[in-house]
Design a protein around this motif. Structure first.
Motif, PDB file in Angstrom:
ATOM      1  N   LEU A   1     -20.532 -59.541  53.223  1.00  0.00           N
ATOM      2  CA  LEU A   1     -19.811 -59.406  54.490  1.00  0.00           C
ATOM      3  C   LEU A   1     -20.752 -59.721  55.650  1.00  0.00           C
ATOM      4  CD1 LEU A   1     -17.891 -56.061  53.840  1.00  0.00           C
ATOM      5  CD2 LEU A   1     -16.918 -58.356  53.911  1.00  0.00           C
ATOM      6  N   LYS A   2     -20.177 -60.253  56.689  1.00  0.00           N
ATOM      7  CA  LYS A   2     -20.995 -60.546  57.862  1.00  0.00           C
ATOM      8  C   LYS A   2     -21.475 -59.254  58.503  1.00  0.00           C
ATOM      9  CE  LYS A   2     -18.958 -64.949  59.148  1.00  0.00           C
ATOM     10  NZ  LYS A   2     -18.206 -65.681  60.170  1.00  0.00           N
ATOM     11  N   LYS A   3     -22.693 -59.306  59.024  1.00  0.00           N
ATOM     12  CA  LYS A   3     -23.267 -58.105  59.634  1.00  0.00           C
ATOM     13  C   LYS A   3     -22.884 -58.021  61.100  1.00  0.00           C
ATOM     14  CE  LYS A   3     -26.987 -59.720  57.655  1.00  0.00           C
ATOM     15  NZ  LYS A   3     -28.428 -60.052  57.459  1.00  0.00           N
ATOM     16  N   THR A   4     -21.692 -57.532  61.355  1.00  0.00           N
ATOM     17  CA  THR A   4     -21.244 -57.431  62.749  1.00  0.00           C
ATOM     18  C   THR A   4     -21.565 -56.043  63.283  1.00  0.00           C
ATOM     19  OG1 THR A   4     -19.046 -56.594  62.249  1.00  0.00           O
ATOM     20  CG2 THR A   4     -19.343 -58.956  62.168  1.00  0.00           C
ATOM     21  N   GLY A   5     -21.620 -55.959  64.608  1.00  0.00           N
ATOM     22  CA  GLY A   5     -21.983 -54.707  65.250  1.00  0.00           C
ATOM     23  C   GLY A   5     -21.076 -53.554  64.860  1.00  0.00           C
ATOM     24  N   ILE A   6     -19.803 -53.821  64.839  1.00  0.00           N
ATOM     25  CA  ILE A   6     -18.840 -52.757  64.549  1.00  0.00           C
ATOM     26  C   ILE A   6     -18.975 -52.252  63.119  1.00  0.00           C
ATOM     27  CG2 ILE A   6     -16.402 -52.200  64.533  1.00  0.00           C
ATOM     28  CD1 ILE A   6     -16.434 -53.450  67.068  1.00  0.00           C
TER      29      ILE A   6
END
Lengths: 137, 137
Positions: free
Chosen positions: A13-18
């Motif tokens: 999974l992409k490492k997004t802030g949320i």
DNA sequence: TTAAGTGCAAAATCTTTGCAAATGT
DNA sequence: ACATTTGCAAAGATTTTGCACTTAA
């Protein structure tokens, strides 16, 4: 790289802030957290819809699991090891406090015995205990 | 006087047509029934809101009990003897079929053993079993 | 007769969907 | 660059509330 980011990466999974913030919060809390709780902690950083989608994604990937409480509301907690994308190993005991309503996922050995009537076939068992938690006691 | 009317009378409730029909249906069904199921059976005879209110009233009086299913939806079944206005004796086992989603309240003896961590105090235990029911098997 | 129950409309919750803009890799 | 993720608006789904009308006792 932090533990949250590592978890995301290892599940593709992409490492997004949320996502990182959600995982960090669930990781920190000793009990299962509801979407409204998460929302109030992240209200300025994330839209409600994004939190729903994040939780669903994390659940599908086997990173968190959803617990339905006494009232039928969803609460989320980190999966213990043993969960994967398609199989949640969720046989631990769920304790919901009658005072604060928090749900603790307790990883304790449980032995249960019963005989299902003829024709019933068991796949999985879920045990819920209601009572007073260690904080309210 | 029919069984449904007797139940209502003995709990100090008025014997209305809807209440009798709801009790008769729950009494007949071998599994817990959701509000939508009741609604579709009574759609020309009762308003949706009335069904909700009827179910809440019957639950408060200890006539039916509410079971929250895997998805968090409410389903209703007749209480076994032992329920009263303020205390539901609800320690039986709930079996939800993974195929038809019906919930069977099974009155079978259950023995469970576990040790709660220090400070946790148990009041009640609820056991949910997922699997295949006798009809789908 | 009168307190309780019912139906309709409207609101309150909780959750999902569609789509354009923003972001991670 | 490009597929994914996010935010906003809007819709769905489930359940509750307000109020006038009806009904059981």
């Amino acid at each position: 790289m932090g533990r949250s980011a590592e978890i995301l990466q290892s599940h593709g999974l992409k490492k997004t802030g949320i996502r990182i913030k959600v995982i960090e919060m669930l990781d920190k809390m000793p009990y299962a957290v509801s979407q409204p709780e998460l929302e109030s902690h992240l209200s300025d950083e994330a839209d409600r819809v994004t939190i729903y989608r994040t939780l669903n994604t994390l659940e599908e990937k086997g990173i968190v699991h959803k617990v339905i409480d006494r009232e039928g509301l969803s609460r989320f907690a980190m999966c213990s090891s043993g969960c994967s994308e398609h199989k949640h190993h969720d046989e631990h005991l769920h304790f919901q406090c009658t005072r604060c309503s928090n749900i603790y996922c307790l990883s304790i050995p449980v032995e249960a015995q019963f005989n299902l009537p003829q024709g019933f076939e068991i796949h999985q068992m879920r045990i819920y205990v209601d009572g007073i938690c260690k904080t309210c006691n």
